[in-house]
Motif scaffolding. Sequence first.
Motif, PDB file in Angstrom:
ATOM      1  N   ASN A  75       1.901   0.066 -10.813  1.00  0.00           N
ATOM      2  CA  ASN A  75       1.127  -1.170 -10.660  1.00  0.00           C
ATOM      3  C   ASN A  75       0.848  -1.500  -9.195  1.00  0.00           C
ATOM      4  O   ASN A  75       0.912  -2.656  -8.773  1.00  0.00           O
ATOM      5  CB  ASN A  75       1.845  -2.343 -11.343  1.00  0.00           C
ATOM      6  N   GLY A  76       0.529  -0.479  -8.416  1.00  0.00           N
ATOM      7  CA  GLY A  76       0.153  -0.690  -7.021  1.00  0.00           C
ATOM      8  C   GLY A  76       1.300  -0.612  -6.031  1.00  0.00           C
ATOM      9  O   GLY A  76       1.072  -0.660  -4.814  1.00  0.00           O
ATOM     10  N   ALA A  77       2.536  -0.465  -6.514  1.00  0.00           N
ATOM     11  CA  ALA A  77       3.684  -0.457  -5.602  1.00  0.00           C
ATOM     12  C   ALA A  77       3.681   0.760  -4.688  1.00  0.00           C
ATOM     13  O   ALA A  77       4.142   0.689  -3.542  1.00  0.00           O
ATOM     14  CB  ALA A  77       4.989  -0.507  -6.393  1.00  0.00           C
ATOM     15  N   ILE A  78       3.161   1.898  -5.164  1.00  0.00           N
ATOM     16  CA  ILE A  78       3.114   3.102  -4.327  1.00  0.00           C
ATOM     17  C   ILE A  78       2.170   2.890  -3.153  1.00  0.00           C
ATOM     18  O   ILE A  78       2.481   3.244  -2.004  1.00  0.00           O
ATOM     19  CB  ILE A  78       2.690   4.327  -5.177  1.00  0.00           C
ATOM     20  N   VAL A  79       1.024   2.284  -3.427  1.00  0.00           N
ATOM     21  CA  VAL A  79       0.079   1.954  -2.352  1.00  0.00           C
ATOM     22  C   VAL A  79       0.699   0.953  -1.390  1.00  0.00           C
ATOM     23  O   VAL A  79       0.601   1.096  -0.162  1.00  0.00           O
ATOM     24  CB  VAL A  79      -1.233   1.397  -2.944  1.00  0.00           C
ATOM     25  N   ALA A  80       1.341  -0.070  -1.924  1.00  0.00           N
ATOM     26  CA  ALA A  80       1.949  -1.091  -1.067  1.00  0.00           C
ATOM     27  C   ALA A  80       3.015  -0.488  -0.165  1.00  0.00           C
ATOM     28  O   ALA A  80       3.047  -0.757   1.046  1.00  0.00           O
ATOM     29  CB  ALA A  80       2.547  -2.197  -1.930  1.00  0.00           C
ATOM     30  N   ASN A  81       3.887   0.339  -0.736  1.00  0.00           N
ATOM     31  CA  ASN A  81       4.954   0.949   0.069  1.00  0.00           C
ATOM     32  C   ASN A  81       4.381   1.845   1.167  1.00  0.00           C
ATOM     33  O   ASN A  81       4.889   1.859   2.297  1.00  0.00           O
ATOM     34  CB  ASN A  81       5.894   1.757  -0.829  1.00  0.00           C
ATOM     35  N   ALA A  82       3.333   2.604   0.838  1.00  0.00           N
ATOM     36  CA  ALA A  82       2.724   3.485   1.837  1.00  0.00           C
ATOM     37  C   ALA A  82       2.084   2.673   2.966  1.00  0.00           C
ATOM     38  O   ALA A  82       2.147   3.063   4.139  1.00  0.00           O
ATOM     39  CB  ALA A  82       1.679   4.377   1.175  1.00  0.00           C
ATOM     40  N   THR A  83       1.481   1.559   2.634  1.00  0.00           N
ATOM     41  CA  THR A  83       0.858   0.706   3.657  1.00  0.00           C
ATOM     42  C   THR A  83       1.923   0.062   4.530  1.00  0.00           C
ATOM     43  O   THR A  83       1.788  -0.004   5.759  1.00  0.00           O
ATOM     44  CB  THR A  83      -0.005  -0.375   2.985  1.00  0.00           C
ATOM     45  N   ILE A  84       2.984  -0.421   3.908  1.00  0.00           N
ATOM     46  CA  ILE A  84       4.068  -1.060   4.656  1.00  0.00           C
ATOM     47  C   ILE A  84       4.772  -0.058   5.571  1.00  0.00           C
ATOM     48  O   ILE A  84       5.231  -0.407   6.670  1.00  0.00           O
ATOM     49  CB  ILE A  84       5.072  -1.703   3.667  1.00  0.00           C
ATOM     50  N   ALA A  85       4.833   1.210   5.152  1.00  0.00           N
ATOM     51  CA  ALA A  85       5.492   2.252   5.957  1.00  0.00           C
ATOM     52  C   ALA A  85       4.619   2.752   7.101  1.00  0.00           C
ATOM     53  O   ALA A  85       5.109   3.429   8.010  1.00  0.00           O
ATOM     54  CB  ALA A  85       5.888   3.421   5.065  1.00  0.00           C
ATOM     55  N   SER A  86       3.336   2.429   7.071  1.00  0.00           N
ATOM     56  CA  SER A  86       2.418   2.896   8.115  1.00  0.00           C
ATOM     57  C   SER A  86       2.450   1.935   9.306  1.00  0.00           C
ATOM     58  O   SER A  86       2.920   0.799   9.187  1.00  0.00           O
ATOM     59  CB  SER A  86       0.997   2.981   7.556  1.00  0.00           C
ATOM     60  N   PRO A  87       1.961   2.374  10.468  1.00  0.00           N
ATOM     61  CA  PRO A  87       1.914   1.462  11.617  1.00  0.00           C
ATOM     62  C   PRO A  87       1.042   0.243  11.331  1.00  0.00           C
ATOM     63  O   PRO A  87       0.075   0.318  10.574  1.00  0.00           O
ATOM     64  CB  PRO A  87       1.293   2.331  12.726  1.00  0.00           C
ATOM     65  N   ALA A  88       1.392  -0.881  11.930  1.00  0.00           N
ATOM     66  CA  ALA A  88       0.632  -2.117  11.753  1.00  0.00           C
ATOM     67  C   ALA A  88      -0.550  -2.126  12.722  1.00  0.00           C
ATOM     68  O   ALA A  88      -0.613  -2.931  13.656  1.00  0.00           O
ATOM     69  CB  ALA A  88       1.534  -3.324  11.985  1.00  0.00           C
ATOM     70  N   ASP A  89      -1.506  -1.211  12.464  1.00  0.00           N
ATOM     71  CA  ASP A  89      -2.613  -1.061  13.407  1.00  0.00           C
ATOM     72  C   ASP A  89      -3.988  -1.170  12.756  1.00  0.00           C
ATOM     73  O   ASP A  89      -5.015  -1.007  13.417  1.00  0.00           O
ATOM     74  CB  ASP A  89      -2.495   0.279  14.142  1.00  0.00           C
ATOM     75  N   GLY A  90      -4.035  -1.403  11.435  1.00  0.00           N
ATOM     76  CA  GLY A  90      -5.315  -1.564  10.749  1.00  0.00           C
ATOM     77  C   GLY A  90      -5.955  -0.276  10.281  1.00  0.00           C
ATOM     78  O   GLY A  90      -7.019  -0.317   9.651  1.00  0.00           O
ATOM     79  N   TYR A  91      -5.325   0.861  10.543  1.00  0.00           N
ATOM     80  CA  TYR A  91      -5.919   2.141  10.142  1.00  0.00           C
ATOM     81  C   TYR A  91      -5.526   2.554   8.718  1.00  0.00           C
ATOM     82  O   TYR A  91      -6.066   3.533   8.201  1.00  0.00           O
ATOM     83  CB  TYR A  91      -5.538   3.236  11.138  1.00  0.00           C
ATOM     84  N   GLN A 262     -10.128  -7.323  -7.067  1.00  0.00           N
ATOM     85  CA  GLN A 262      -9.705  -6.270  -6.142  1.00  0.00           C
ATOM     86  C   GLN A 262      -9.893  -6.780  -4.718  1.00  0.00           C
ATOM     87  O   GLN A 262     -10.915  -7.396  -4.410  1.00  0.00           O
ATOM     88  CB  GLN A 262     -10.519  -5.002  -6.367  1.00  0.00           C
ATOM     89  N   ALA A 263      -8.899  -6.535  -3.883  1.00  0.00           N
ATOM     90  CA  ALA A 263      -8.929  -7.067  -2.520  1.00  0.00           C
ATOM     91  C   ALA A 263      -8.206  -6.118  -1.575  1.00  0.00           C
ATOM     92  O   ALA A 263      -7.459  -5.235  -2.009  1.00  0.00           O
ATOM     93  CB  ALA A 263      -8.284  -8.449  -2.478  1.00  0.00           C
ATOM     94  N   LEU A 264      -8.429  -6.319  -0.293  1.00  0.00           N
ATOM     95  CA  LEU A 264      -7.862  -5.446   0.737  1.00  0.00           C
ATOM     96  C   LEU A 264      -6.789  -6.168   1.545  1.00  0.00           C
ATOM     97  O   LEU A 264      -6.938  -7.348   1.886  1.00  0.00           O
ATOM     98  CB  LEU A 264      -8.967  -4.969   1.681  1.00  0.00           C
ATOM     99  N   PHE A 265      -5.723  -5.403   1.861  1.00  0.00           N
ATOM    100  CA  PHE A 265      -4.604  -5.932   2.633  1.00  0.00           C
ATOM    101  C   PHE A 265      -4.156  -4.884   3.647  1.00  0.00           C
ATOM    102  O   PHE A 265      -4.345  -3.683   3.439  1.00  0.00           O
ATOM    103  CB  PHE A 265      -3.429  -6.274   1.707  1.00  0.00           C
TER     104      PHE A 265
END
Length: 333
Positions: A75-91, A262-265
Amino acid sequence: MCTLGHTLRRAFALLLLPFATALCAQAQTFPSKPIKILVPNPPGGPTDMVARMFGDQLQASLGQPVIIEYKPGANGAIVANATIASPADGYTIALSTVGGQVLTPAINQYLKRKQEPDVMRQLIPVSHLVDVTLAIVANPNAGFSTLPELVSYAKAHPGKLNFATTSVGASDHLGLEMYNKAVGIDTVHVPQKGFAGALNATLSGETHYWLASLNQQIVNFHKAGRLRILAVTSLQRSPMVPEIPTAAEASNLPGFEVSSWQALFVRAGTDKNVVATLSSEFQKAARDPKLIDRINSTGMITIGSSPEALATKVETEYRKWSDMLETTRITVN
């Protein structure tokens, strides 16, 4: 007079100056490399289409490649975890849905489970891209042809009707539970495996009704007499089936609304200027007439909001669904 404290503060400020300068330069030169949009569903579906259409617009406008990366499941947790693990740079940008961003946190709170990932805290809004219209659809042999008839039948035969959902705790599940509570009926939840499972169960008559994403496939089944669209759960009627009433109209429930979106974070801590750049570009894309026509033809509605508007929407919906869960005390695990 120069004190020791003054000297230390000045030394600390000088120490931080390179970091502040680097952050400022990053925001001013963004983007300087490819951007990734992480999608929580497999290729080929409506979420993929939204990501690709907005990604193409972003790539053309900013001059950097936009890569669509698929991370389906949970339910989107894999995407969320990957985003949280990435640098906070907007890429790295997470494409999230109401399920992953609102319903899962509300369910975790209801069940007193740990918020992991804590998307409400660890991800910050960029832009609300599209709304997805939902419709209550029924098997044509279920014994009713309108929403009031469904309610009357359910009240006359408590516990005899059942409804399909794509999964436990999904928007179609919670949406129908909220509707059932509002009109005072008792029907049985029969969870299926995804959209295809819920569709097949309703087509075959295994289940009597379902809260489906309204798309051309559903409309075609309705026109062919294989499904019956009883109502849409948006506040306004859908241009795809303007003759079909809203659930609020059909059931005399002013203000009743269940929708998906659907939205972007991006990861929390991303420079606000980077977030502003991204949001501005997605808002501009959402005003493109060709993009609007293509998305709206699928039953979705193009939005393109500011980060602030999306933050307000997330908070409002979180309160709504949290209150619904506490009121209905439904089973979601």
